[in-house]
Design a protein around this motif. Structure first.
Motif, PDB file in Angstrom:
ATOM      1  N   ARG A   1     -35.982  25.570  -5.815  1.00 16.95           N
ATOM      2  CA  ARG A   1     -35.069  25.011  -4.819  1.00 16.95           C
ATOM      3  C   ARG A   1     -35.705  23.836  -4.087  1.00 16.95           C
ATOM      4  NH1 ARG A   1     -33.377  24.002   0.073  1.00 16.95           N
ATOM      5  NH2 ARG A   1     -35.531  24.118   0.780  1.00 16.95           N
TER       6      ARG A   1
ATOM      7  N   ASP B   1     -27.634  24.922  -6.305  1.00 12.35           N
ATOM      8  CA  ASP B   1     -26.931  23.724  -6.778  1.00 12.35           C
ATOM      9  C   ASP B   1     -27.831  22.488  -6.691  1.00 12.35           C
ATOM     10  OD1 ASP B   1     -26.896  22.757  -4.227  1.00 12.35           O
ATOM     11  OD2 ASP B   1     -24.721  22.816  -3.973  1.00 12.35           O
TER      12      ASP B   1
ATOM     13  N   SER C   1     -37.579  29.953  -4.833  1.00 14.28           N
ATOM     14  CA  SER C   1     -37.834  29.131  -3.640  1.00 14.28           C
ATOM     15  C   SER C   1     -38.498  27.818  -4.013  1.00 14.28           C
ATOM     16  CB  SER C   1     -38.745  29.869  -2.660  1.00 14.28           C
ATOM     17  OG  SER C   1     -38.065  30.925  -2.076  1.00 14.28           O
TER      18      SER C   1
ATOM     19  N   TRP D   1     -28.210  31.651  -6.789  1.00  8.83           N
ATOM     20  CA  TRP D   1     -27.307  30.536  -7.088  1.00  8.83           C
ATOM     21  C   TRP D   1     -27.902  29.290  -6.446  1.00  8.83           C
ATOM     22  CZ3 TRP D   1     -24.544  27.022  -4.195  1.00  8.83           C
ATOM     23  CH2 TRP D   1     -23.441  26.382  -4.798  1.00  8.83           C
TER      24      TRP D   1
ATOM     25  N   GLY E   1     -29.931  21.549  -3.678  1.00  6.09           N
ATOM     26  CA  GLY E   1     -31.006  22.440  -3.237  1.00  6.09           C
ATOM     27  C   GLY E   1     -30.461  23.576  -2.384  1.00  6.09           C
ATOM     28  N   THR E   2     -29.152  23.793  -2.459  1.00  6.33           N
ATOM     29  CA  THR E   2     -28.563  24.937  -1.764  1.00  6.33           C
ATOM     30  C   THR E   2     -28.920  26.192  -2.542  1.00  6.33           C
ATOM     31  OG1 THR E   2     -26.705  23.499  -1.318  1.00  6.33           O
ATOM     32  CG2 THR E   2     -26.418  25.832  -0.808  1.00  6.33           C
ATOM     33  N   MET E   3     -29.472  27.187  -1.873  1.00  6.38           N
ATOM     34  CA  MET E   3     -29.813  28.419  -2.586  1.00  6.38           C
ATOM     35  C   MET E   3     -29.203  29.607  -1.860  1.00  6.38           C
ATOM     36  SD  MET E   3     -33.438  29.945  -3.825  1.00  6.38           S
ATOM     37  CE  MET E   3     -34.105  30.676  -2.349  1.00  6.38           C
ATOM     38  N   ALA E   4     -28.624  30.527  -2.636  1.00  7.69           N
ATOM     39  CA  ALA E   4     -28.104  31.756  -2.050  1.00  7.69           C
ATOM     40  C   ALA E   4     -28.421  32.920  -2.970  1.00  7.69           C
ATOM     41  CB  ALA E   4     -26.601  31.639  -1.844  1.00  7.69           C
ATOM     42  N   PRO E   5     -29.011  33.997  -2.441  1.00  7.74           N
ATOM     43  CA  PRO E   5     -29.181  35.202  -3.247  1.00  7.74           C
ATOM     44  C   PRO E   5     -27.819  35.888  -3.338  1.00  7.74           C
ATOM     45  CG  PRO E   5     -30.137  35.523  -1.056  1.00  7.74           C
ATOM     46  CD  PRO E   5     -29.518  34.159  -1.071  1.00  7.74           C
TER      47      PRO E   5
END
Lengths: 194, 278, 205
Positions: free
Chosen positions: A85, A120, A82, A118, A123-127
């Protein structure tokens, strides 16, 4: 042109990144390590704009270390991800944004779960259960949709990784060459020969 | 000009004329000592706050000094997160605190703590670890003992909290910015008596129910007033919800405090009834 | 909007409201995650949907959590939907000349002085212009399709279960015609007693 992959399994995450350092069409080096060890149970594969990548990765590495020293315990993977990100998201709207894509992998000691994020450069974050960056992602993600098993052993996970890397080497016009592979589990971080 | 040279200048106009270096240092130490000790002295007359750490939770209780028939307490009966907002405060979803000392200073510190906790949540997407929140406040408090011309915060706090790293915790911080972790401790008036009572009766691996009983028993013995009631007592517990596994704080409302006292047979006795039995 | 994809819809029912979204996170045409949440609980009775650029989804979610927590702890009460809508609006307008690429949708129940609950839905554009609708609101890459289906299916005074069916069919059929939305859906129906949350499969291609 760089590719990185990560796969979670039963109590572990495997992270792999190619070892090529290239400028334009020239391969400058074939033994670069693009996976930072951020802590005893935390890994980060980074790729993107040359120059930004190493600068950003070292900045993250040292701040995670500082947080560990100040707070006496390390940031758990979800908190670390977090925070990383947020650094990218803030950077995106600054005067000189970092163009770095990341895979943050860790083993969460309090809950005993492998974690993978993941992230990018926006600042896109995905578990996610598995992830990839770069041109390799176009081949690897569809393979992983079919072959990923969250209950797989380390050997089975490595076999799945082998499928991904073989496919990329076969189909991508520029073969990424050798891959560096690191695993994080309850015992910490280790590198495996691949 | 360095501070050393400044202190040695005998021709400087103003308060420090002809004062030697040593005496300036001594004067600062003296100021520090009296100001901080003054604050600590003020706290030792404040309403008692007591905390006990149990294996499955933490218990806080506090004595309210400001009472009176005309004090409007209607706001404390419903709404908010419980309590009368005088002695026990919710700092974050995983930390509650009891304060002793200058109420105005305490409110300012509570506000600072809440902001610090939310900033941590914003940056790291996790509840602030209890010791870290304690440290944040202590850094602030320490600063006011160091820079000249400022008065320190006349407040001691007890922090009861939970985090996944160290489970349940109980901390105490004083006006100088020192803090320490405790199994059971007490601040405010009669804290010596309370601490020796706690030392006698505290057992490791105590449960929350036993800790509640212990806290009430010690409170009833140390408080100035003979009878316990919701107008004099604030009470709170912090446990972990068995379903969600998230920390759950409960700051008792006045009616709940009275019910709890009744359950433990410490409630105000009906005087008429006593007269009849006598 | 088209970079990551995603859509949200909210509808008013009889004494209840519903809000639903898809679960896709994409990188243009490439799918990254089929479990990316865009709807977040704000209080027990307010839910907020944030379709748009995914980095801003996370940033705004965290920013609203910060601001609502500070509001709750200082006011010593939960925020009401009307006040929250204006919080959303002013947060977005702060970035008027470098906006967050998000079109928020919110659904909640307002407590009336009589103790009854009144349904509330609202949507906003990316710089905070509020739209208080009485029937339904849509946003995201499938918004044009959502408008069409919702116009055909929605009717006033739907009971919670009927509202669930209406919003689910609206969303599922709209995202099937949108390349950037889909990959499963989540629906929340907010009633005075509880919130019913259901995850739907839909076409996973």
């Amino acid at each position: 042109m760089d590719s990185s992959f990560a796969i979670t399994g039963k109590g572990y995450v495997i992270v792999a990144a190619d070892m090529t350092a290239a400028r334009s069409i020239v391969k400058m080096q074939s033994n670069e390590d693009k996976i930072k060890v951020l802590g005893s149970h935390l890994l980060m594969a980074f790729s993107g704009e040359p120059g930004d990548t190493v600068q950003f990765a070292e900045y993250i590495e040292r701040n995670i270390r500082l947080a560990h020293i100040r707070n006496t315990y390390p940031l758990p993977p979800p908190s670390a991800a977090s925070w990383i990100r947020r650094e990218l998201a803030d950077s995106l709207r600054s005067r000189s944004p970092y163009a770095v894509n990341l895979l943050v992998a860790g083993y969460d000691l309090p809950t005993h779960e492998p974690k993978l994020y993941w992230i990018d450069y926006l600042g896109t974050m995905a578990p996610v259960p598995f992830a990839a960056h770069g041109y390799g992602s176009y081949f690897a993600l569809s393979l992983l949709d079919k072959y990923h098993d969250p209950e797989a052993t380390v050997d089975e996970g490595l076999a799945t990784l082998r499928r991904c890397i073989d496919e990329v080497s076969k189909r991508l016009i520029v073969t990424p060459g050798k891959f560096k592979v690191k695993i994080v589990d309850k015992n910490g971080v280790r590198e495996v020969d691949f | 000009m360095s501070a050393f040279e400044f202190a040695n200048q005998s021709t400087v106009q103003g308060d420090y004329t002809k004062v030697s270096c040593c005496r300036v240092v001594l004067r600062f130490q003296w100021v520090f000592t009296i100001v901080v000790e003054y604050a600590m002295e003020a706290i030792s007359h404040a309403g008692t706050v007591l905390g006990v750490l149990a294996k499955d939770g933490v218990v806080l209780a506090a004595e309210k000094k400001v009472t009176g028939k005309l004090l409007d307490l209607s706001g404390t009966k419903e709404g908010g997160y419980g309590g009368s907002g005088e002695k026990i405060f919710l700092l974050n979803s995983n930390v509650i605190a009891g304060v002793a000392g200058i109420t105005a200073d305490a409110n300012s510190l509570v506000n600072y703590a809440r902001t610090a906790a939310q900033r941590h949540l914003y940056s790291y997407n996790e509840d602030i670890p209890v010791e870290l929140l304690t440290q944040r406040l202590c850094d602030l408090k320490q600063g006011y003992t160091q820079y000249g011309g400022l008065r320190p915060f006349g407040v001691s706090l007890l922090y009861a909290g939970y985090d996944p790293h160290c489970q349940f915790q109980l901390y105490h911080s004083d006006p100088s910015g020192n803090y320490s972790g405790w199994k059971a401790t007490c601040i405010g008036a009669n804290n010596g008596t309370a601490q020796s009572l706690l030392k006698q009766d505290y057992k490791d691996e105590i449960s929350v129910e036993d800790a509640v009983a212990l806290v009430l028993r010690v409170m009833s013995k140390t408080m100035d007033s003979t009878t316990l009631g919701s107008e004099k007592l604030e009470f709170a517990t912090l446990t972990v919800d068995p379903v969600t596994k998230k920390p759950k704080s409960k700051i008792y409302r006045p009616a709940e405090v009275d019910a709890l006292l009744k359950k433990h047979d410490l409630a105000k006795k009906d005087e008429d009834a006593e007269m009849k039995t006598a | 909007m088209e970079y990551n994809g995603g859509s949200v819809v909210a509808m008013v029912g009889k004494g209840c409201v519903a809000i639903a979204s898809d679960l896709r996170l994409g990188n243009q045409a490439l799918g990254i995650s089929s479990n990316f949440q865009k709807i977040f609980p704000i209080t027990d009775r307010i839910y907020l949907g944030l379709p748009g650029l995914a980095t801003d989804v996370t940033t705004l979610k965290e920013q609203f959590r910060y601001r609502v927590n500070m509001y709750t702890i200082k006011e010593e009460r939960e925020i009401e939907p009307e006040a929250f809508a204006h919080l959303v609006s002013s947060t977005l307008y702060e970035r008027r000349f470098g906006p967050y690429f998000i079109e928020p949708v919110m659904a909640g129940l307002t407590k009336k002085p009589s103790g009854e609950y009144r349904p509330f839905i609202a949507a906003s554009d990316l710089i905070g212009c509020l739209n208080f609708a009485k029937d339904f609101v849509v946003a995201g890459t499938a918004s044009s399709k959502l408008f069409g289906v919702a116009e055909g299916l929605w009717e006033p005074d739907l009971e919670p279960e009927d509202l669930f069916e209406t919003i689910s069919q609206t969303l599922l059929n709209a995202v099937d015609r949108d390349a950037y939305s889909g990959w499963g859906a989540i629906v929340h129906v907010i009633t005075p007693e509880s919130v019913i949350t259901r995850t739907l499969k839909g076409r996973m291609d």
